[in-house]
Design an enzyme around this catalytic site. Structure first.
Site, PDB file in Angstrom:
ATOM      1  N   THR A 216       0.754  -1.182  -0.025  1.00 38.00           N
ATOM      2  CA  THR A 216      -0.110  -0.300   0.132  1.00 38.00           C
ATOM      3  C   THR A 216       0.984   1.255  -0.042  1.00 38.00           C
ATOM      4  OG1 THR A 216      -1.820  -1.265   1.242  1.00 38.00           O
ATOM      5  CG2 THR A 216      -1.708   1.206   1.162  1.00 38.00           C
TER       6      THR A 216
ATOM      7  N   LYS B 171      -6.932   1.140  -3.618  1.00 32.67           N
ATOM      8  CA  LYS B 171      -6.536   0.663  -2.407  1.00 32.67           C
ATOM      9  C   LYS B 171      -6.394   1.671  -1.381  1.00 32.67           C
ATOM     10  CE  LYS B 171      -5.076  -2.220   0.466  1.00 32.67           C
ATOM     11  NZ  LYS B 171      -3.832  -2.699   0.457  1.00 32.67           N
TER      12      LYS B 171
ATOM     13  N   LYS C 159       0.416   4.270   8.708  1.00 32.26           N
ATOM     14  CA  LYS C 159       0.955   4.336   7.342  1.00 32.26           C
ATOM     15  C   LYS C 159      -0.163   4.696   6.400  1.00 32.26           C
ATOM     16  CE  LYS C 159       1.955   1.042   4.997  1.00 32.26           C
ATOM     17  NZ  LYS C 159       1.338   0.548   3.796  1.00 32.26           N
TER      18      LYS C 159
END
Length: 1348
Positions: free
Chosen positions: A391, A469, A537
């Protein structure tokens, strides 16, 4: 409840549904309602209209009240013509309302004051939205346990799924608040996600189609977003409803001082009208299948974390050659073991790879893997493709694509972030959002397809996949954080976390992440499947993008702050569900729904006082009137652990059952051993037994019976299979009774939770090692939930009823009777119990219900059986009780059980009984996993050793090796168990020596040994060897008739319990001389003390004693000790220990202080202190000194007062030195010295008597006996050799209890040597036999024969 009629006051759309369900279930329903449309509909479905509330409630089993505002409560209940007027005080009131729980609680208090008691239950009704229950009626109920118990049959009939929160009223309203919290947050988050995706250039319908199948999905997203995109969501009504509901939630949180940051910002966005969306045409450039793909032979894979390892391992299973790399070396070893190749750096992995998959944590790691030291890009072959599944931000993807083009190697990039979690990664069922050039997608197509269940190929070049995503992670992160906020808020509201989770999974507030992550929170299990720092993150990427694109993302930003808070607190490396800890730390609540271990003493003290009356006599009386035989089908023999004087059958043919029924027993057991069978075989077995029972009962007039399926008190066994099998033959029961309480094993059922006592704690059964059983494992400790778990959802937890401890202790047997009679046919009923009195109360009520024609099938532990037939407990049985305490053969102990408790007990047994038992460990690996030859060799070895040990009179332990070997499936584990158990059977069958007793440890083991090895067809339960440890006496048809058989359950007793039983049943230990003399005093006989000088003499004494069953004393003279030394003493002690009769070792005529002190260290049983050559005062001093030392070691002391003439072992006392015992000195001598036995001089001599014969002063002997008996001192007479028989008998009559015998035995030995023999062994045998004859004659003369 006399009539199955339910009254309603108030009808609306939902309550009409409830009424219709009741009518369809066979209830009669009547109602009072003012609005005609509702009344008309009610009448159409079969309801009866009532003009007034008092008519509607008259004679009803329960009343359902529809309340829309608080004032209605007073009007409906307490008005002149209100419900209270005609309502039975035992009828529960079910309140269906949205008003504050405070008003309902106030009503409960007022009714309790008016009626003395009140049974109030409040409910919240909703339609379930889950796939499993979509559109079905769901009721959330709350109230006291007794109120719930009364209302439960009605509640079950009114809905498709019932959720019960026992305790304070208002749970339904609280669940509604939590559900609305989730719904509000999910709605605003969904709008934010679509907005961010649109700004990133991703078509909203593409986003919707992907995310509704990914981890970011929620019910709100799936159902509300299409309406918003099509523009057919009524904006003002929709927002106003949300605002109103969320405002109530926030007000409640404010009153509780509880922060709801996500909900607060969602509320503000709704207020500001931030949710802007418009209709979009339903067209899509979405491609869901890659039609073209090229063959790939070698794949490189960098990043073998939780997700990466699963993906890479699945590629191996899909026949790709995969070389993997990870910085964590143990992971590389695991990967290699699965068949993967490994590299030492990204470069080594990549140098021959056609496709390189990168699945690292963040952008920095991706950069390092590609361009760092020993990076991949420099060595990738031309034309290779890179699949980046990490990601990362779309900007990183765009930059990376440009850099790869500059390499001029035709390196292709596929942006392919994944969603789905660790399990889907290893199953190859991920959702993948892939973007890139057509050439790149075609090249990597086979890899992408292998890893995915749903593969979305997005146009727009690299970065589109990461954009999707990113949106998915926005929703996933918010959903985890909102789940944490919701569950923490629910905990603050006092809701049971596990129940709350179960409810919300069927409500509109659910999401994929809620259903996946909340179990981690509830179980307090933060094993990192996806670390919290990952969402620090991922949501960081989201917040950067929203800043660069100028898109305000309020919910996502607050969620990011929550994850940052969790990371700052040190929870970054544990599971992302640990974000709930932020709320826990701030507010002090605990979301954990795992049942806690409780302090046993505190919990038991908190319960109401027990029912005050002993019901044993009542149960016996009821049992006689009931005339039903209790037939206990025992799935292993340990179920007999609470009864006595009851038969056990190990065969169940019709003839045996007819014979048993004809005796009109109150109870008998049938040992099925079904726990050792597969489910299918157990079902067939129970079916067969029940058919035979039915046939046998039909052949014996007036025979009725109740079947008890006795199972393990730790909930293991074939449930519900055995119950289903029984019902298939016996017909439907009024109720199944579940009662696993077992006091002796420390099993308690309180508030429907089953506990196992461990030291001073009560541990929920689902958290014990028993729940991890390879064949019968389970998770739930709540028995309602356990029933649902074991039945696979066929019987819902909400439909299971229970009898509470409060009902048992306050209502007694009559309350149990009424409760059982009120249950709908086919119910399942849990019996709570914390004492044997609780079970007795239930049993008495159950018998009353049976007398009224009710039929029950019972699944219980052992305590229920003894309570049900009114058995009075008796003390543990000992060898003395059975008359085998004097037997000397070895006992046989067989251990097959593998539960940890057994292993600990075996360890303690070896520690405490190491000197008295011989151990034989058999290898389970050889028995179950190796060749037939190795198995047979191991069986033969064990049986041969056991025969040797038992023949040597040693208690013998045969135990399986302790390493637990299990199969891959429950059936394979049962097969291994069978192989081990059958081997134990073969071993015992090969043993030819008859044991003194047999102890079998473990249910399956004890059953197989009894039935297969010992061929017992029936046995009598004598009692218990220890609390909870049954003791049988085997039938005459068995291989060892009458041998006591101890059935020791695997899970009973503390760690020392097995050692305690073995010690109490051990072969009689070496008796003390004192005990021998005391027994002789009681029996009016004497013990022979025979001087021994060598092994032949020792063996002669022991052989004569064993042959005549006589006690005896091995006596060592100082001269013999001088010649034979310590070896002679050791031989005597060993012979005494091994003898089958009581034999002790005595040191005679110790006239040296130094010698006596040394002898006292040699483990003898008694010594004689001979100070007869000293004057009276010196004799006292000398004797007292030695006596003090001897008594400190438990050694009996004999002393001499007076002095014998004659010669013994070259020691001569002349006649003029001899003197008789002075009766006047005897009392002082005894008082001063503290001796135990007195050797007297009454004219007796050492050696031969003169030709004129002995002249004994029997009058003096009588006086001495009178004196000594008052002081507990036994009389001893030296010089018995040569005394006429009549004179010996007179001495015994006058109190002599020990005769020293030497001369005649020595003469027999010497005479035997005069006859020449061929060999030394013949000389020894002849001498032994000669001495044995003399010794035997003396034993007969002394009267000791037959006294052992």
């Amino acid at each position: 409840m006399a009539a199955a009629t339910v009254g309603f006051i108030g009808l609306d759309e939902s309550s009409l549904v409830l009424a219709a369900k009741l009518i369809n279930s066979g209830y009669s329903v009547k109602a009072h309602e003012e609005l005609l449309p509702s009344v008309d509909e009610f009448v159409k479905i079969g309801g009866l209209r009532c003009a007034t509330a008092s008519v509607a409630v008259k004679g009803v089993a329960a009343l359902v009240l529809l309340i829309t505002y608080p004032d209605q409560l007073t009007n409906i209940i307490f008005s002149q013509d209100g419900a209270l007027k005609g309502l039975s005080k035992d009828a529960p009131i079910i309140i269906y309302s949205t008003i504050s729980p405070v008003y309902i609680q106030k009503l409960e208090k007022n009714l309790a004051e008016s009626l003395g008691t009140a049974y109030i239950v409040d409910i919240y009704v909703s339609k379930a939205v889950s796939d499993a229950m979509n559109g079905k009626t769901m009721i959330i109920s709350s109230g006291r346990s007794d109120a719930i118990a009364k209302a439960q049959p009605i509640l079950n009939a009114m809905c498709d799924r019932l959720h019960i929160f026992e305790g304070e009223l208002g749970a339904g309203s609280k669940v509604k608040l939590v559900n609305e919290l989730l719904e509000g947050i999910h709605f605003v988050a969904s709008v934010e996600a679509i907005s961010l995706g649109a700004q990133a250039g991703i078509h909203p319908w593409i986003l919707y189609d992907i995310i509704s199948n990914a981890a970011g999905n929620s019910w709100v997203f799936k159902n509300h977003i299409p309406k918003l995109l099509r523009g057919n969501q009524t904006k003002n009504h929709f927002l106003n409803t949300f605002l109103q509901n969320l405002g109530i939630v926030l007000d409640m949180a404010k009153s509780l001082t509880f922060p709801l940051p996500l909900l607060a910002v969602a509320y503000q966005q709704l207020l500001a009208g931030a949710s802007q969306s418009r209709g979009v045409d339903d067209d899509s450039t979405l491609i869901k299948i890659v039609l073209k793909s090229k063959t790939v032979s070698r794949v490189g894979f960098i990043g073998l974390g939780a997700m990466g390892f699963g993906m890479a391992s699945h590629l191996i299973k899909s026949n790709f050659v995969v070389t993997g790399y990870d910085v964590y070396k143990p992971t590389l070893s695991r990967f290699e073991n699965l068949g993967g190749l490994i590299g030492s750096s990204p470069a080594e992995v990549s140098k021959e790879a056609e496709i390189l998959v990168i699945m690292v944590t963040n952008e920095a790691q991706a950069e390092s893997a590609l361009y760092g030291d020993l990076g991949a890009v420099s060595v990738l072959p031309p034309g290779a493709s890179i699949i980046l599944s990490s990601t990362v931000s779309p900007a990183f993807i765009s930059q990376l694509e440009r850099r790869l083009k500059n390499e001029n190697k035709n390196l292709k990039l596929i942006d392919a972030p994944v969603s789905g979690g660790v399990k889907r990664a290893s199953d190859g069922t991920l959702t993948i959002m892939a973007s890139g050039t057509d050439e790149a997608l075609e090249h990597a197509g086979s890899i992408l397809s292998a890893l995915s269940e749903k593969l979305y190929v997005l146009r727009g070049g690299c970065g589109a996949g990461s954009g999707v995503k990113m949106v998915n992670q926005l929703l996933a992160g918010v959903h985890i954080a909102s789940a944490a906020e919701a569950m923490a808020f629910g905990a603050r509201l006092g809701l049971n976390s596990k129940l709350l989770f179960d409810v919300l999974t069927h409500c509109v507030g659910t999401s994929w992440m809620f259903e996946n992550r909340v179990p981690h929170m509830v179980n307090n299990d933060y094993t990192p499947l996806s670390a919290l720092d990952i969402f620090v993150k991922d949501l960081g990427i989201v917040t950067r993008e929203c800043s660069s694109r100028r898109v305000p993302l309020h919910i996502a930003t607050v969620a990011h702050q929550l994850f940052l808070s969790g990371s700052a607190a040190g929870w970054g490396r544990i599971d992302d569900s640990a974000v709930v800890k932020v709320y826990e730390a701030l507010t002090g609540v605990k979301v954990e729904g795992k049942l806690a271990a409780l302090n046993k003493e505190s919990l038991l003290k908190s319960l109401p006082s027990e029912w005050p009356f002993d019901l044993t006599d009542d149960i016996c009386r009821l049992e006689k009137l009931n005339s039903k035989t209790l037939v206990v089908l025992d799935d292993d023999p340990t179920g007999t652990q609470t009864v006595h004087d009851i038969d056990v059958l190990t065969e169940w043919n019709i003839e045996s059952l007819v014979e048993q029924f004809r005796t009109k027993p109150s109870c008998f057991f049938i040992l099925t051993n079904s726990r050792a069978l597969s489910s299918e075989k157990a079902t067939a077995l129970i079916t067969s037994i029940c058919r035979n029972l039915q046939s046998a009962a039909n052949l014996v007039e007036h025979t009725e019976y109740t079947v008890v399926l006795r199972g393990d008190s730790t909930l293991r066994g074939h449930f519900p299979e055995e119950a289903d099998a029984a019902v298939s033959v016996l017909g439907e029961m009024d109720a199944w009774i579940i009662c696993p309480f077992f006091l002796q094993g420390g099993r308690y059922t309180i508030n429907d939770i089953h506990y196992v006592a461990e030291d001073m704690r009560l541990v929920p059964a689902g958290d014990t090692e028993f729940a991890k059983d390879a064949a019968f494992g389970y998770k739930c400790s709540n028995l309602r939930e356990w029933v649902e778990e074991k039945t696979g959802g066929r019987i819902l937890a909400s439909s299971v009823v229970s009898i509470s401890i409060e009902l048992l202790r306050k209502g007694g047997p009559d309350a149990v009777f009424e409760h059982l009679c009120s249950l709908p046919k086919g119910s399942v009923c849990i019996v709570n119990a914390a004492s044997e009195r609780d079970v007795a109360v239930f049993a008495a009520g159950m018998i009353q219900a049976e007398q009224k024609g009710k039929r029950f099938l019972c699944r219980t532990a052992a305590s229920f059986v003894s309570a049900r037939v009114g058995i009075i407990p008796k003390a543990p049985i000992t060898p003395v009780d059975l008359g085998i305490d004097k037997e000397s053969s070895g006992g046989l102990i067989i251990v097959g059980s593998y539960v940890p408790k057994t292993t600990k007990q075996v360890e303690e047994l070896k520690i405490h009984c190491s000197s008295t038992i011989s151990s034989i460990e058999i290898s389970v690996d050889k028995l179950a996993m190796k060749s037939l030859e190795e198995r047979e060799e191991e069986i033969h070895r064990a049986a041969e050793l056991a025969d040797i040990f038992l023949g040597a009179c040693k208690d013998t332990l045969i135990m399986t090796s302790r390493e637990l070997i299990t199969g891959k499936t429950p059936s394979e584990s049962l097969d291994i168990n069978f192989k081990v158990s059958s081997a134990l059977v073969e071993i015992v069958r090969k043993i030819t020596t008859r044991p003194r007793y047999i102890l079998a440890k473990g249910g399956i083991t004890s059953s197989d040994i009894a039935t297969k090895a010992l061929e017992a067809k029936r046995a009598k339960i004598v009692g218990q060897a220890l609390a909870g440890v049954p003791l049988w006496q085997l039938g005459t048809e068995s291989r060892h008739p009458g041998v006591p058989y101890i059935v020791f359950p695997g899970n009973v007793g503390d760690n020392k319990a097995l050692a305690d039983v073995v010690k109490s049943w051990a072969r009689p230990i070496r008796s003390s001389t004192k005990q021998l003399l005391l027994n002789a005093e009681k029996g009016k006989y004497a013990i022979g003390a025979f001087n021994v000088y060598n092994l032949e003499g020792i063996e002669a004494v022991v052989a004569a004693a064993e042959e005549l069953r006589s006690p005896a004393i091995l006596q060592i003279h100082p001269s013999a000790l001088k010649q034979g030394g310590i070896p002679l003493v050791a031989c005597c002690i060993s012979a005494a220990k091994q003898a089958r009769v009581p034999i002790t070792v005595h040191f005679d005529h110790g006239n040296s202080k130094k010698e006596l002190v040394e002898v006292l260290q040699l483990d003898l049983d008694s010594v004689m202190v001979d100070g007869s050559e000293l004057n009276f005062t010196e004799n006292i001093t000398y004797t007292k000194f030695v006596t003090n030392l001897a008594h400190a070691k438990g050694i009996l002391v004999e002393a001499e007062l007076g002095r014998l003439s004659g010669t013994e072992d070259e020691l001569t006392v002349e006649d003029y030195e001899a003197k008789l015992t002075d009766i006047g000195q005897a009392q002082e001598f005894i008082d001063e010295t503290g001796i135990d036995a007195l050797a007297v001089c009454i004219g007796n001599v050492h050696g031969k008597y003169p030709a004129s014969g002995p002249k004994l002063r029997l009058d003096l002997l009588k006086d001495l006996h009178d004196l000594c008996s008052k002081n507990g001192v036994c009389l001893v007479l030296h010089g018995a050799s040569g005394l006429p028989e009549e004179l010996v008998k007179e001495c015994i009559k006058h109190g002599v209890r020990k005769f020293n015998v030497n001369t005649e035995v020595r003469k027999a030995y010497m005479d035997s040597l005069s006859n020449p023999r061929k060999d030394l062994v013949h000389v020894m045998a002849s001498a032994k036999e000669a001495m044995k004859v003399v010794i035997a004659e003396k034993m007969h003369l002394f009267g000791s024969a037959g006294k052992a």
